[in-house]
Structures are given as structure tokens and as C-alpha cells.
Enzyme design. Structure first.
Site: not given
Length: 148
Positions: A71, A74
Site C-alpha cells: 500500500c 501506508c
């Protein structure tokens, strides 16, 4: 003899529950079993077992970042989350759980997208925040929901 007020802090490394006097939270308490610092302002990586112990029983607020290595947002937020952890210690603990390694926890927590931040205290969820955020927003979010 007076009773000293204490909080339960679970070690993110070994899962041991530790009772720490509130008056000593800023003194760098360590786990009685493995010696890990419990409130050092660092982000700890959780596994399924320690996640459950910490989110269900710790006495201090715990903010968990549900993330995955693939991600982009993230990974982009990770340094901001680390800055927030330093700012909030020792009043709150910030932890991460890799949803790719522990999908059962993500399902149980109702995670629909990542990064997702969930704030816990005393065994219950206080609030959620979705998406990558700067450190200042993360700190404000925790303080808003914990009265700190």
C-alpha cells in the site's frame, strides 16, 4: 498503606501484561519478562495475539495502524505515524498491524480500506480515522478522543 494507581501495559514483543504505576509512566518502564521499553515513543509491530491482548486490555489509549506493505499511502504515512508516536508518548501507544499477514484481524475489525487507524482504550474502540494523515492530524485525533 496507600494503593498506588497503576495501568496495565501489554508488551508488544512477548505479550506479557505489566502493571505500571501511573506516576512512573514517563520514566521509561520496561517489560518485566523481556525488558522491552513499553512507552518509548516507537511504533511497535503487532501480531494477532499481541494485537488482541493490547486492544482488549491495556489501560492507556492505543492507536493501531492497519496497513500492508504493498500500500503506497501506508508506506507514505509511516514516518508521520512514527512522529505522532513520539509526540504522544507516554500518554498513548501507537502500534501497527500488517493486514496482509493477519487478514483475520482486519476482517474482525471491519477494515474496508487501508491505511485505517483505530483508537482503543480499556478494551473498546473509541474512534476510527481512514486514509493517510500527517502527524499533526494523527496527534489531534488521539487527543480529541482521549481528552488529552
Amino acid at each position: 498503606m496507600a494503593v498506588t494507581e497503576a495501568v496495565k501495559l501489554t508488551c508488544p514483543t512477548c505479550g506479557q501484561a505489566n502493571r505500571v504505576p501511573v506516576a512512573r509512566l514517563s520514566e521509561g518502564p520496561k517489560c518485566g519478562i523481556c525488558g522491552t521499553l513499553l512507552l518509548d515513543g516507537q511504533v511497535a509491530e503487532l501480531d494477532a495475539s499481541t494485537h488482541d491482548k493490547i486492544t482488549r486490555g491495556d489501560g492507556l489509549p492505543v492507536l493501531v495502524d492497519y496497513w500492508a506493505p504493498w500500500c503506497g499511502p501506508c508506506r507514505m504515512m509511516a514516518p508521520e505515524f512514527a512522529k505522532a508516536a513520539k509526540t504522544l508518548a507516554p500518554a498513548a501507544r501507537l502500534m501497527k498491524l500488517n493486514t496482509e499477514d493477519h487478514p483475520e484481524i482486519a476482517v474482525r475489525a471491519g477494515i474496508r480500506g487501508i491505511p485505517a487507524l483505530i483508537l482503543y482504550r480499556g478494551g473498546r474502540e473509541l474512534a476510527r480515522l481512514a486514509g493517510a494523515r500527517p502527524a499533526a492530524e494523527i496527534v489531534a485525533f488521539v487527543r480529541q478522543h482521549t481528552g488529552g
